[in-house]
Design a protein around this motif. Structure first.
Motif, PDB file in Angstrom:
ATOM      1  N   MET A 193       2.539 -17.655  -5.057  1.00 41.59           N
ATOM      2  CA  MET A 193       3.022 -18.277  -3.826  1.00 41.59           C
ATOM      3  C   MET A 193       2.763 -19.773  -3.849  1.00 41.59           C
ATOM      4  N   GLU A 194       1.550 -20.162  -4.231  1.00 35.76           N
ATOM      5  CA  GLU A 194       1.170 -21.577  -4.263  1.00 35.76           C
ATOM      6  C   GLU A 194       2.006 -22.366  -5.275  1.00 35.76           C
ATOM      7  N   LEU A 195       2.427 -21.689  -6.338  1.00 40.56           N
ATOM      8  CA  LEU A 195       3.233 -22.350  -7.359  1.00 40.56           C
ATOM      9  C   LEU A 195       4.714 -22.400  -6.990  1.00 40.56           C
ATOM     10  N   GLY A 196       5.059 -21.845  -5.828  1.00 41.34           N
ATOM     11  CA  GLY A 196       6.422 -21.977  -5.337  1.00 41.34           C
ATOM     12  C   GLY A 196       7.384 -20.880  -5.724  1.00 41.34           C
ATOM     13  N   PHE A 197       6.881 -19.738  -6.170  1.00 37.73           N
ATOM     14  CA  PHE A 197       7.780 -18.631  -6.499  1.00 37.73           C
ATOM     15  C   PHE A 197       8.425 -18.099  -5.223  1.00 37.73           C
ATOM     16  N   ASP A 198       9.673 -17.641  -5.372  1.00 34.71           N
ATOM     17  CA  ASP A 198      10.443 -17.153  -4.225  1.00 34.71           C
ATOM     18  C   ASP A 198      10.483 -15.642  -4.137  1.00 34.71           C
ATOM     19  N   LEU A 199      10.404 -14.977  -5.298  1.00 36.26           N
ATOM     20  CA  LEU A 199      10.532 -13.526  -5.344  1.00 36.26           C
ATOM     21  C   LEU A 199       9.398 -12.948  -6.193  1.00 36.26           C
ATOM     22  N   PHE A 200       9.060 -11.673  -5.924  1.00 33.45           N
ATOM     23  CA  PHE A 200       7.890 -11.085  -6.558  1.00 33.45           C
ATOM     24  C   PHE A 200       8.159  -9.633  -6.920  1.00 33.45           C
ATOM     25  N   GLN A 201       7.706  -9.256  -8.108  1.00 28.48           N
ATOM     26  CA  GLN A 201       7.877  -7.892  -8.593  1.00 28.48           C
ATOM     27  C   GLN A 201       6.571  -7.449  -9.239  1.00 28.48           C
ATOM     28  N   GLY A 202       6.108  -6.272  -8.873  1.00 25.72           N
ATOM     29  CA  GLY A 202       4.851  -5.786  -9.416  1.00 25.72           C
ATOM     30  C   GLY A 202       4.204  -4.844  -8.430  1.00 25.72           C
ATOM     31  N   PHE A 203       2.980  -4.458  -8.692  1.00 23.19           N
ATOM     32  CA  PHE A 203       2.321  -3.459  -7.873  1.00 23.19           C
ATOM     33  C   PHE A 203       1.406  -4.072  -6.827  1.00 23.19           C
ATOM     34  N   PHE A 204       1.421  -5.396  -6.705  1.00 27.66           N
ATOM     35  CA  PHE A 204       0.559  -6.052  -5.723  1.00 27.66           C
ATOM     36  C   PHE A 204       0.864  -5.589  -4.308  1.00 27.66           C
ATOM     37  N   PHE A 205       2.143  -5.262  -4.047  1.00 26.02           N
ATOM     38  CA  PHE A 205       2.536  -4.938  -2.671  1.00 26.02           C
ATOM     39  C   PHE A 205       1.872  -3.671  -2.172  1.00 26.02           C
ATOM     40  N   ALA A 206       1.408  -2.829  -3.097  1.00 25.95           N
ATOM     41  CA  ALA A 206       0.779  -1.583  -2.690  1.00 25.95           C
ATOM     42  C   ALA A 206      -0.720  -1.721  -2.476  1.00 25.95           C
ATOM     43  N   LYS A 207      -1.235  -2.937  -2.617  1.00 21.68           N
ATOM     44  CA  LYS A 207      -2.661  -3.154  -2.391  1.00 21.68           C
ATOM     45  C   LYS A 207      -2.917  -3.380  -0.903  1.00 21.68           C
ATOM     46  N   PRO A 208      -4.011  -2.863  -0.372  1.00 19.65           N
ATOM     47  CA  PRO A 208      -4.308  -3.034   1.053  1.00 19.65           C
ATOM     48  C   PRO A 208      -4.334  -4.490   1.485  1.00 19.65           C
ATOM     49  N   GLU A 209      -4.821  -5.391   0.625  1.00 21.74           N
ATOM     50  CA  GLU A 209      -4.966  -6.796   1.025  1.00 21.74           C
ATOM     51  C   GLU A 209      -3.624  -7.464   1.285  1.00 21.74           C
ATOM     52  N   MET A 210      -2.538  -6.857   0.773  1.00 22.11           N
ATOM     53  CA  MET A 210      -1.245  -7.509   0.868  1.00 22.11           C
ATOM     54  C   MET A 210      -0.469  -7.154   2.125  1.00 22.11           C
ATOM     55  N   VAL A 211      -1.004  -6.295   2.957  1.00 22.24           N
ATOM     56  CA  VAL A 211      -0.309  -5.893   4.174  1.00 22.24           C
ATOM     57  C   VAL A 211      -0.950  -6.579   5.369  1.00 22.24           C
ATOM     58  N   LYS A 212      -0.177  -7.365   6.066  1.00 28.16           N
ATOM     59  CA  LYS A 212      -0.733  -8.191   7.140  1.00 28.16           C
ATOM     60  C   LYS A 212      -1.136  -7.376   8.371  1.00 28.16           C
ATOM     61  N   THR A 213      -0.324  -6.396   8.712  1.00 33.32           N
ATOM     62  CA  THR A 213      -0.571  -5.689   9.961  1.00 33.32           C
ATOM     63  C   THR A 213      -1.249  -4.354   9.727  1.00 33.32           C
ATOM     64  N   LYS A 214      -2.192  -4.021  10.571  1.00 32.48           N
ATOM     65  CA  LYS A 214      -2.913  -2.761  10.436  1.00 32.48           C
ATOM     66  C   LYS A 214      -2.312  -1.670  11.314  1.00 32.48           C
ATOM     67  N   SER A 215      -1.422  -2.033  12.194  1.00 27.63           N
ATOM     68  CA  SER A 215      -0.845  -1.053  13.108  1.00 27.63           C
ATOM     69  C   SER A 215       0.668  -1.106  13.008  1.00 27.63           C
ATOM     70  N   LEU A 216       1.278  -0.033  12.501  1.00 26.84           N
ATOM     71  CA  LEU A 216       2.716   0.036  12.354  1.00 26.84           C
ATOM     72  C   LEU A 216       3.299   0.956  13.415  1.00 26.84           C
ATOM     73  N   SER A 217       4.374   0.531  14.020  1.00 29.31           N
ATOM     74  CA  SER A 217       4.950   1.272  15.139  1.00 29.31           C
ATOM     75  C   SER A 217       5.942   2.329  14.673  1.00 29.31           C
ATOM     76  N   PRO A 218       5.860   3.535  15.202  1.00 28.29           N
ATOM     77  CA  PRO A 218       6.883   4.522  14.902  1.00 28.29           C
ATOM     78  C   PRO A 218       8.201   4.114  15.542  1.00 28.29           C
ATOM     79  N   SER A 219       9.281   4.635  15.042  1.00 32.87           N
ATOM     80  CA  SER A 219      10.598   4.208  15.520  1.00 32.87           C
ATOM     81  C   SER A 219      10.905   4.768  16.906  1.00 32.87           C
TER      82      SER A 219
END
Length: 406
Positions: free
Chosen positions: A176-202
């Motif tokens: 992010m700091e280096l200015g990348f726009d898109l990301f691919q990998g398994f980082f998204f499945a790490k707890p630290e990468m999710v901003k919100t702790k409460s997700l709303s049902p539809s």
């Protein structure tokens, strides 16, 4: 004939789903590095035309697909629409006049082009006007090399940098700091990468549940089905069922069991409170979609295993396999709060047992780690074609449910 593929999400800086990369083979056996790239790409394009469409497999998001020089020259990208595909030029192709002419032609026809596993050479500057995305392997490219690439493309504002094989939150933040726009990998499945702790049902799921519980006679199967389509609702239900006000005699193993524990009156109260607190729900994230896919996969594959596994338990295990990432909380801590059967907790925490093997199997398919997929399938006594068919069906089911809930 089946459509064999794994899909890996590509996310934006806002962690929104941008596209998927499709990792295709015509059979799970021939997935090793020496597979012929021309054959793999050709058969994937054929599958998209005659079997399951690309857009169905990717939930109508663009698909990053690798193309060799031969498949590019044969015009295979043009068998897909400009909205369906991002034409990924394999790193093994050497830059030359033939490739440049093909890229220019595809660009003029409206196709999005990406350079895969980019290693900088000055000759690539001739291609920059026609390239939209440059993919950089985060594990093999140094910061100095990245800076060189950024300098080289400085006059081409239309080019986006995509960091692939981003594995940790620290790597993601640095990209992010280096200015990348898109990301691919398994980082998204790490707890630290999710901003919100409460997700709303539809709202749709909530409205459906309120309608079902308003009937004189409750249809337990219908209500269970709605809960099973929403990982957040299921989590909240299990937390509520674990309240001290309910004197449970046994552990809870299924959604249906949690509903029975509550009873009709308490269930209606629970849903009323939940609906009032979630008038403007967020749309399902890619993590929710992945959890839904895992749940359905574990459910259907459990039927093929020669072991006494309850399909509802398998579903719930798959559904909760990403709950730590969804809630940004340590998995053992979450498990302590849920009235789950010990088999489910063991599967998710210790990674042991048949239930854990189902989760591991779908994880390895997601990662396209076919060697490990073969090992797990062999241990479980599963047939390759059937497993991949179930995975494709689970993806389609999860996409459909998330679209209905959006």
């Amino acid at each position: 004939m089946y459509f064999y593929a794994a899909r890996q999400p590509i996310l934006t800086r806002e962690k929104e789903l941008y596209a998927y990369e499709l990792l295709f083979r015509d059979n799970i056996d021939n997935v090793f590095p020496d597979i012929d790239g021309d054959e793999a790409t050709s058969k994937m394009i054929g599958a998209s035309q005659f079997n399951m469409g690309i857009s169905e497999f990717t939930g109508k998001k663009p698909a990053f697909i690798n193309f060799t020089l031969e498949t590019l020259a044969k015009g295979f990208p043009e068998m897909l629409t400009t909205d369906e595909v991002v034409v990924e030029v394999l790193e093994t192709i050497k830059p030359g006049k033939k490739l440049l002419s093909i890229c220019q032609s595809l660009f003029e026809k409206g196709y999005t082009l990406a350079l895969d596993d980019y290693e900088h050479q000055n000759v690539w500057a001739h291609f920059y006007p026609y390239i939209k995305i440059i993919k950089i392997d985060w594990q093999t490219t140094s910061v100095e090399q990245i800076q060189t690439i950024k300098t080289a493309i400085a006059d081409h504002d239309h080019i986006q940098l995509l960091a692939e094989k981003v594995e940790t939150p620290e790597e993601y933040n640095q990209a992010m700091e280096l200015g990348f726009d898109l990301f691919q990998g398994f980082f998204f499945a790490k707890p630290e990468m999710v901003k919100t702790k409460s997700l709303s049902p539809s709202q749709m799921a909530m409205a459906e549940l309120l309608y079902e519980t308003s009937k004189p006679d409750l249809d337990l199967s219908a209500i269970t089905s709605v809960f099973e389509r929403d990982v957040t609702l299921s989590y909240k239900l299990l937390r509520y069922a674990n309240s001290a006000i309910f004197k449970r005699r046994s552990e809870i193993s299924t959604i249906k069991q949690a509903l029975v524990t509550l009873g009709s009156g308490e269930l209606k109260r629970f849903l009323g409170l939940l609906f009032a607190a979630n008038v403007n729900p967020d749309k399902p994230s890619e993590l929710i979609n992945a959890a839904m896919t895992r749940a359905k996969f574990c459910e259907v594959v459990s039927k093929d295993i020669n072991a006494p596994i309850d399909t509802s338990i398998a579903f719930l295990t798959g559904l909760l396999s990403l709950i730590d990432a969804i809630l940004d909380e340590d998995l053992p801590s979450i498990m302590d709060k849920l009235p789950l059967a010990q088999d489910i907790k063991d599967a998710l925490i210790t990674k042991k047992g048949v239930l854990a093997a189902l989760v591991i199997l779908v994880e390895q398919i997601e990662h396209a780690d076919w060697d490990k997929v073969n090992i797990v399938m062999e241990k479980l006594g599963l047939q390759k074609e059937q497993v991949l068919q179930h995975y494709n069906e689970a993806i389609a089911w999860a996409d459909e449910q998330c679209q209905l809930s959006a």
